[in-house]
Write a protein that holds these residues in place. Structure first.
Motif, PDB file in Angstrom:
ATOM      1  N   ARG A 136      -3.916  -9.829   7.815  1.00  0.00           N
ATOM      2  CA  ARG A 136      -4.318  -8.852   8.520  1.00  0.00           C
ATOM      3  C   ARG A 136      -3.142  -7.725   8.139  1.00  0.00           C
ATOM      4  N   LYS A 178      -1.607  -6.894   5.601  1.00  0.00           N
ATOM      5  CA  LYS A 178      -1.649  -6.258   4.326  1.00  0.00           C
ATOM      6  C   LYS A 178      -2.977  -5.452   4.230  1.00  0.00           C
ATOM      7  N   ALA A 179      -3.798  -6.008   5.146  1.00  0.00           N
ATOM      8  CA  ALA A 179      -5.032  -4.973   5.420  1.00  0.00           C
ATOM      9  C   ALA A 179      -4.575  -3.479   5.935  1.00  0.00           C
ATOM     10  N   LYS A 200      -2.869  -1.543   3.409  1.00  0.00           N
ATOM     11  CA  LYS A 200      -3.673  -0.930   2.565  1.00  0.00           C
ATOM     12  C   LYS A 200      -4.509   0.287   2.988  1.00  0.00           C
ATOM     13  N   ASP A 201      -4.914   0.333   4.283  1.00  0.00           N
ATOM     14  CA  ASP A 201      -5.354   1.183   4.893  1.00  0.00           C
ATOM     15  C   ASP A 201      -4.428   2.475   5.570  1.00  0.00           C
TER      16      ASP A 201
END
Length: 419
Positions: free
Chosen positions: A158, A160-161, A164-165
């Motif tokens: 979660r 890392k997401a 990334k965003d």
């Protein structure tokens, strides 16, 4: 002191259990806590902690407090809290705890929000519910946070997401990525404690059964190894071709869940993903199939689909719900689809959590020292911390190892010496 626990009269029992676990956590108890008491590396720091409220976690928060931190603890799963431990932390150790076993979703998030309201300097999370709630609902508090740590695979995914965003606003140390965490906690801890939870819930014999493990990460490896060791025939399902080959070469059958569903007696998901076992699989399971999950969130099994398919549901044992299908087949769900090792048992043994929580404590110290130099992102545990935890664990176990000779060091650092 503000707190919300089930019953303070349970505190003495909880204290005894905390001390029992402490005996098997020498790195945290002796090597780290004693130094923390002397140097106070966390003095003046507020720690917002969202972890499983167990005896092992109790010894971590005690260590953090001894290091000078002001700590606030809530649960990272509604069914993982040990109420006697929560009571003991409040009564005997003066640590504010907000956790009750079996709390509903509203209470669960109210507890997380209470911890956030204390305006922590460092977050310590397991599953990233604390971090995500802080980012979504309390953006005004983010500037105060110098960094955080994350305990488990699901939370790292979660975070890392989020990174990334571009929405993650402070650095987080992925404790799960430390070798001294996932190689031991995930593999040996999850392997043993998951089997423990399944057996406590069902009292079924594993020998001679067909045991389906969904996912062959470090948790899946440990679970498959332990199930096979108890005499089960193990089938592994995977989506990663490399892990699938590894599972086969480790001696396990590998196939899609659609095929495994027809054969399994006991199923356990350890993937970190959603709806790994779903309606199409329930439709072909044999009468009496037992379904469980040891991934962090209760999303790996499509419980809503099972509820919809069943014509009858009843609780037949603690932590065992029987779902009767239209054709008369019965499917048994353990722990409501939540972490079976904590819903029906006590979680990982203290010995492996000693290393995991040593990483947590030392990572918190690292954030205090270096957090200002880190950009908002997800970081691995620094190598010197990982190695230090391993060295301390070996020392505590009374194990000595070799050291490189000067000649060997020179050889490894050179390129011009061949055969």
């Amino acid at each position: 002191m503000e707190y919300h626990v089930k019953d303070l009269s349970l505190a003495d029992k909880g204290k005894d259990r905390i001390e029992w676990a402490e005996m098997d956590m020498p790195v945290l108890r002796k090597e780290i806590r004693e130094r923390f008491m002397k140097v106070q590396p966390l003095k003046g720091i507020k720690l917002g902690i969202c972890l499983h409220v167990t005896t092992e976690t109790a010894n971590l928060v005690r260590t953090l407090k001894e290091g000078g931190a002001e700590v606030y603890l809530c649960a990272c799963n509604p069914l993982s809290t040990q109420d006697d431990v929560a009571a003991a932390l409040v009564k005997h150790y003066d640590i504010p705890v907000f956790a009750i076993r079996g709390e509903d979703e509203k209470t669960y998030y109210d507890h997380i929000k209470t911890v956030i309201s204390k305006e922590p300097d460092i977050t310590m999370d397991d599953g990233a519910d604390l971090v995500s709630t802080l980012h979504k609902e309390y953006p005004e508090l983010l500037e105060k946070v110098m960094g955080g740590t994350e305990e488990t695979t699901t939370g790292v995914i979660r975070l890392k997401a989020m990174a990334k965003d571009g929405v993650l606003k402070y650095p987080v140390i992925a404790v799960n990525e430390a070798l001294t965490k996932h190689l031991f906690d995930n593999r040996y801890g999850t392997g043993q404690s998951t089997i423990d939870g399944i057996l406590r819930a069902t009292n079924r014999l594993l020998a001679g059964s067909v045991f389906v493990v969904a996912g062959y990460g470090w948790c899946g490896r440990g679970l498959a190894m332990r199930a096979a060791g108890m005499g089960a025939e193990v089938i592994v399902t995977e989506v990663d071709p490399i892990k699938a080959i590894e599972a086969r070469m480790d001696g396990f059958r590998v196939m899609p869940m659609a095929e495994a569903a027809k054969l399994g007696d006991i199923f356990c998901t350890v993937t970190g993903n959603i709806h790994v076992i779903r309606e199409e699989h329930f439709n072909v399971m044999k009468d009496g199939a037992i379904v469980s999950n040891s991934g962090h969130f209760n999303v790996e099994i499509d419980v809503a689909a099972l509820e919809k398919m069943a014509v009858k549901k009843r609780r037949v044992r603690d932590f065992v719900d029987e779902y009767t299908m239209k054709d008369g087949r019965r499917i048994y769900l353990l722990g409501e689809g939540r972490l079976v090792n904590l819903a029906a048992a006590e979680g990982h043994p203290a010995s492996v959590m000693d290393m995991s929580f040593a990483n947590q404590a030392l990572s918190a110290e690292f954030i205090v020292k270096e957090g200002k130099n880190l950009k908002p992102d997800v970081y691995v545990v620094p190598g010197h911390i990982d190695n230090k935890v391993a060295e301390l664990k070996l020392k505590a176990m009374g194990i000595e190892i070799d050291t490189l000779t000067p000649e060997q060091m020179e050889y490894l650092n050179s390129w011009d010496v061949g055969t």
